[in-house]
Design an enzyme around this catalytic site. Structure first.
Site, PDB file in Angstrom:
ATOM      1  N   THR A 102      11.966  -7.648   5.497  1.00  0.00           N
ATOM      2  CA  THR A 102      12.114  -6.203   5.329  1.00  0.00           C
ATOM      3  C   THR A 102      13.494  -5.739   5.810  1.00  0.00           C
ATOM      4  OG1 THR A 102      11.135  -5.843   7.497  1.00  0.00           O
ATOM      5  CG2 THR A 102       9.637  -5.790   5.601  1.00  0.00           C
ATOM      6  N   HIS A 119       2.142   1.689   7.393  1.00  0.00           N
ATOM      7  CA  HIS A 119       0.701   1.963   7.335  1.00  0.00           C
ATOM      8  C   HIS A 119       0.484   3.390   6.840  1.00  0.00           C
ATOM      9  CE1 HIS A 119      -0.207  -1.393  10.501  1.00  0.00           C
ATOM     10  NE2 HIS A 119       0.453  -1.822   9.439  1.00  0.00           N
ATOM     11  N   GLY A 171     -10.895   4.826  -2.159  1.00  0.00           N
ATOM     12  CA  GLY A 171      -9.817   5.778  -2.406  1.00  0.00           C
ATOM     13  C   GLY A 171      -8.976   5.879  -1.148  1.00  0.00           C
ATOM     14  N   LYS A 183      -4.781  -1.232   6.343  1.00  0.00           N
ATOM     15  CA  LYS A 183      -5.138  -1.206   7.772  1.00  0.00           C
ATOM     16  C   LYS A 183      -4.997   0.200   8.336  1.00  0.00           C
ATOM     17  CE  LYS A 183      -1.931  -4.306   8.396  1.00  0.00           C
ATOM     18  NZ  LYS A 183      -1.620  -4.718   7.008  1.00  0.00           N
ATOM     19  N   ASP A 193      -0.474  -4.951   3.862  1.00  0.00           N
ATOM     20  CA  ASP A 193      -0.695  -3.784   2.999  1.00  0.00           C
ATOM     21  C   ASP A 193      -2.130  -3.695   2.477  1.00  0.00           C
ATOM     22  OD1 ASP A 193       1.990  -3.215   3.343  1.00  0.00           O
ATOM     23  OD2 ASP A 193       2.569  -4.394   1.587  1.00  0.00           O
ATOM     24  N   ARG A 227       9.671  -1.952  -2.457  1.00  0.00           N
ATOM     25  CA  ARG A 227       9.685  -3.067  -3.420  1.00  0.00           C
ATOM     26  C   ARG A 227       8.348  -3.153  -4.153  1.00  0.00           C
ATOM     27  NH1 ARG A 227      11.159  -8.086   0.361  1.00  0.00           N
ATOM     28  NH2 ARG A 227       9.892  -6.888   1.796  1.00  0.00           N
ATOM     29  N   GLN A 284       1.054  -6.404   9.549  1.00  0.00           N
ATOM     30  CA  GLN A 284       1.146  -7.622   8.703  1.00  0.00           C
ATOM     31  C   GLN A 284      -0.251  -8.228   8.529  1.00  0.00           C
ATOM     32  OE1 GLN A 284       3.757  -7.559  11.502  1.00  0.00           O
ATOM     33  NE2 GLN A 284       4.567  -6.123  10.040  1.00  0.00           N
TER      34      GLN A 284
HETATM   35  P1  GDP Z   1      -1.392  -1.226   5.471  1.00  0.00           P
HETATM   36  O1  GDP Z   1       0.004  -1.685   5.670  1.00  0.00           O
HETATM   37  O2  GDP Z   1      -2.377  -2.338   5.589  1.00  0.00           O
HETATM   38  O3  GDP Z   1      -1.760  -0.058   6.323  1.00  0.00           O
HETATM   39  O4  GDP Z   1      -1.471  -0.736   3.946  1.00  0.00           O
HETATM   40  P2  GDP Z   1      -0.371   0.192   3.177  1.00  0.00           P
HETATM   41  O5  GDP Z   1      -0.506   1.571   3.672  1.00  0.00           O
HETATM   42  O6  GDP Z   1       0.960  -0.446   3.230  1.00  0.00           O
HETATM   43  O7  GDP Z   1      -0.870   0.030   1.688  1.00  0.00           O
HETATM   44  C1  GDP Z   1      -2.133   0.422   1.289  1.00  0.00           C
HETATM   45  C2  GDP Z   1      -1.983   1.484   0.183  1.00  0.00           C
HETATM   46  O8  GDP Z   1      -3.216   1.670  -0.468  1.00  0.00           O
HETATM   47  C3  GDP Z   1      -1.607   2.846   0.719  1.00  0.00           C
HETATM   48  O9  GDP Z   1      -0.827   3.505  -0.243  1.00  0.00           O
HETATM   49  C4  GDP Z   1      -2.964   3.543   0.882  1.00  0.00           C
HETATM   50  O10 GDP Z   1      -2.858   4.953   0.799  1.00  0.00           O
HETATM   51  C5  GDP Z   1      -3.699   2.994  -0.281  1.00  0.00           C
HETATM   52  N1  GDP Z   1      -5.159   2.840  -0.105  1.00  0.00           N
HETATM   53  C6  GDP Z   1      -5.841   2.450   0.996  1.00  0.00           C
HETATM   54  N2  GDP Z   1      -7.160   2.305   0.713  1.00  0.00           N
HETATM   55  C7  GDP Z   1      -7.304   2.613  -0.592  1.00  0.00           C
HETATM   56  C8  GDP Z   1      -8.415   2.611  -1.489  1.00  0.00           C
HETATM   57  O11 GDP Z   1      -9.543   2.275  -1.131  1.00  0.00           O
HETATM   58  N3  GDP Z   1      -8.171   2.954  -2.785  1.00  0.00           N
HETATM   59  C9  GDP Z   1      -6.935   3.305  -3.222  1.00  0.00           C
HETATM   60  N4  GDP Z   1      -6.785   3.613  -4.500  1.00  0.00           N
HETATM   61  N5  GDP Z   1      -5.855   3.320  -2.404  1.00  0.00           N
HETATM   62  C10 GDP Z   1      -6.036   2.958  -1.118  1.00  0.00           C
HETATM   63  P1  IMO Z   2       2.028  -4.097   6.944  1.00  0.00           P
HETATM   64  O1  IMO Z   2       1.727  -3.935   8.413  1.00  0.00           O
HETATM   65  C1  IMO Z   2       3.521  -6.647   3.748  1.00  0.00           C
HETATM   66  C2  IMO Z   2       6.664  -9.524   4.820  1.00  0.00           C
HETATM   67  C3  IMO Z   2       8.041  -9.304   4.217  1.00  0.00           C
HETATM   68  C4  IMO Z   2       8.521 -10.738   4.130  1.00  0.00           C
HETATM   69  C5  IMO Z   2       7.972 -11.353   5.404  1.00  0.00           C
HETATM   70  C6  IMO Z   2       8.939 -11.411   6.557  1.00  0.00           C
HETATM   71  O2  IMO Z   2       2.456  -2.833   6.282  1.00  0.00           O
HETATM   72  O3  IMO Z   2       0.926  -4.802   6.257  1.00  0.00           O
HETATM   73  P2  IMO Z   2       9.919  -9.577   8.225  1.00  0.00           P
HETATM   74  O4  IMO Z   2      10.715  -8.339   7.969  1.00  0.00           O
HETATM   75  O5  IMO Z   2       8.640  -9.350   8.943  1.00  0.00           O
HETATM   76  O6  IMO Z   2      10.734 -10.663   8.881  1.00  0.00           O
HETATM   77  O7  IMO Z   2       9.550 -10.148   6.740  1.00  0.00           O
HETATM   78  O8  IMO Z   2       6.848 -10.565   5.770  1.00  0.00           O
HETATM   79  N1  IMO Z   2       6.112  -8.350   5.554  1.00  0.00           N
HETATM   80  C7  IMO Z   2       5.137  -7.571   5.094  1.00  0.00           C
HETATM   81  N2  IMO Z   2       4.499  -7.564   3.911  1.00  0.00           N
HETATM   82  N3  IMO Z   2       3.154  -5.781   4.720  1.00  0.00           N
HETATM   83  C8  IMO Z   2       3.762  -5.777   5.924  1.00  0.00           C
HETATM   84  O9  IMO Z   2       3.351  -5.014   6.942  1.00  0.00           O
HETATM   85  C9  IMO Z   2       4.836  -6.683   6.139  1.00  0.00           C
HETATM   86  N4  IMO Z   2       5.653  -6.928   7.172  1.00  0.00           N
HETATM   87  C10 IMO Z   2       6.426  -7.964   6.808  1.00  0.00           C
HETATM   88  O10 IMO Z   2       7.944  -8.698   2.948  1.00  0.00           O
HETATM   89  O11 IMO Z   2       7.910 -11.384   3.052  1.00  0.00           O
HETATM   90 MG    MG Z   3       1.853  -1.699   4.681  1.00  0.00          MG
END
Ligand code: GDP
Ligand code: IMO
Ligand code: MG
Length: 428
Positions: free
Chosen positions: A128, A41, A414, A16, A13, A302, A223
């Site tokens: 998950t 993502h 942002g 990416k 998270d 979560r 991940q």
């Molecule tokens: P990923 O799984 O690595 O693609 O990340 P996620 O999308 O799960 O979580 C990143 C969260 O942060 C998302 O809600 C994005 O919209 C948000 N986000 C990404 N870059 C920025 C940033 O530079 N600033 C803020 N405030 N939010 C961001």
């Molecule tokens: P992105 O690509 C954050 C975590 C789960 C759990 C562990 C194992 O959005 O960054 P799984 O379902 O893979 O067997 O769960 O890994 N987990 C993540 N945490 N971002 C993710 O993906 C995740 N994918 C799995 O919360 O702790």
């Molecule tokens: Mg994510």
């Protein structure tokens, strides 16, 4: 510079999706190579939000061919749903393909994931619940179904029957949960086969032709390093390798073809699920960061655990991935704090560590040693040049950069596609 890999360098998270989308207007291909719909993502374009679980984050750029590589585990129902949702919003999805070698997440994998977690009780991993682990187990046990198997549905049905007898014994007799039904799976998967058939490809020759033609390829990790099955905080990890080397196994492209390996890291840290997290803030400040950063899972909703940036993790990400660059995200979320901390070492049982110990048990005992920086109060979310950031904010970034030893080439301030500071060209 045609081959880029973007990987998570913390616990997932990191942003990416945002980083890949921001860079993908130059991509000819965007390829996922591991994980499945455990990923979430997020991409935000002109205020419109897209959360992608299986589709590569280049999908909004219609000129980029989007490939779900062989190392991914695919829930075909989720994939079709995601495609449908995008189409409803007016986007073309004709450029989305899936490798025939990718494994299928079957309904019994999801049932097993949930049953195992509940049987673990207090010792649960906090998965998950998407069937990821059980699907990879079957892949390595050589009893999995691959996407390409859908193209010979008669054989698929026969093999499913045999497999289901075993799986239902485990579900009903060992875990004492409900069985999954053959006829229902056959019915569902017949629809999936029909709807997906034109997207199923042998991706390997296509990617190698693209390499020969000097096309620009982006590999999008899901991940992150600390969830890596080998290098992460085992057993609190996922069941794949979310690191740069995995593009070889997960997409058939040798790691030495990589020109830029970009690690994505938040300016602080988050983690979802169980497991050690040395810099975790369990106090009001942690809650403030969670609220300000909107730190709630994009897949499961979560609340994410929050804490300070950990340089031991960042350095480890450089080592394991051979990172050439960092993209630092969510720097804007730290605005308004009196001070900002960064972890420079751990203290465990009276000993100082400058690296991550392999044992989750040891790591759970680690105390962080921090360096403290003055905070900044100015809104930085519209800034596009590094020099325009408040001096204290610059100091923080420059310290991290000096410590990790690679350039923080991109800073995200942002969630919008355009809210970025580019410090060093990623195209040179
Ligand atoms: P990923 O799984 O690595 O693609 O990340 P996620 O999308 O799960 O979580 C990143 C969260 O942060 C998302 O809600 C994005 O919209 C948000 N986000 C990404 N870059 C920025 C940033 O530079 N600033 C803020 N405030 N939010 C961001
Ligand atoms: P992105 O690509 C954050 C975590 C789960 C759990 C562990 C194992 O959005 O960054 P799984 O379902 O893979 O067997 O769960 O890994 N987990 C993540 N945490 N971002 C993710 O993906 C995740 N994918 C799995 O919360 O702790
Ligand atoms: Mg994510």
């Amino acid at each position: 510079m045609p081959v880029y890999v973007v990987v998570g360098s913390q616990w997932g998270d990191e942003g990416k999706g945002k980083v890949v989308d921001a860079l993908a207007d130059k991509a000819d291909y965007v390829v996922r190579f591991q994980g499945g719909n455990n990923a979430g993502h997020t991409v935000i374009v002109s205020g419109e939000k897209f959360v992608l679980h299986l589709l590569p984050s280049g999908v909004l750029h219609k000129n980029a061919q989007c490939i779900i590589g062989n190392g991914v585990v695919v829930d075909a129902g989720v994939l079709l749903h995601e495609l449908h949702e995008l189409e409803k919003r007016g986007f073309s999805t004709e450029h989305v393909f899936v490798s025939d070698r990718a494994h299928l997440i079957m309904p019994y994998h999801i049932a097993l994931d949930k049953a195992k977690e509940s049987a673990r009780g207090e010792e649960k991993i906090g998965t998950t619940g998407r069937g990821i682990g059980p699907c990879y187990v079957d892949k390595y046990d050589r009893v999995g179904f691959r996407v390409g198997d859908l193209l010979d549905f008669a054989t698929f049905k026969e093999n499913l029957k045999k497999q289901l007898d075993w799986k239902n014994k485990i579900l009903t007799q060992l875990y004492q949960v409900e069985a999954v039904y053959y006829e229902q799976i056959v019915e569902e998967f017949a629809i999936y086969a029909e709807k997906l058939k034109n997207r199923i490809i042998d991706a390997t020759p296509i990617l190698h032709k693209a390499l020969e033609e000097n096309k620009t390829l982006f590999f999008e990790g899901a991940q992150a390093l600390m969830l890596d099955i080998d290098h992460g905080t085992y057993p609190f990890v996922t069941s794949s390798s979310p690191t740069v080397g995995a593009i070889a196994s997960g997409a058939g492209v040798p790691a030495q073809k990589v020109n830029r390996a970009i690690g994505v890291s938040k300016a602080y840290t988050t983690r979802v699920g169980e497991g050690p997290f040395v810099t975790e803030l369990k106090d009001a400040l942690g809650e403030h960061i969670r609220q300000k950063g909107g730190e709630f899972g994009s897949t499961t909703g979560r609340p994410r655990r929050t804490g300070w940036l950990d340089l031991l993790v960042a350095k480890y990400a450089v080592q394991i991935n051979g990172l050439t660059d960092f993209a630092m995200t969510k720097l804007d979320v730290l605005t308004g704090l009196d001070e900002v901390k960064v972890c420079v070492a751990y203290q465990i049982d009276g000993k100082t560590y400058d690296y991550i110990p392999s044992s989750a048990h040891l790591l759970a005992k680690a105390e962080p040693i921090y360096k403290t920086f003055a905070g900044w109060q100015e809104d930085i979310s519209k800034i596009t040049r590094f020099e325009d950031l408040p001096k204290t904010c610059q100091d923080y970034v420059l310290f991290v950069e000096e410590q990790v030893g690679v350039s923080i080439s991109m800073i995200s301030v942002g969630a919008e596609r355009t809210q970025n500071i580019y410090r060093k060209s990623l195209w040179a």
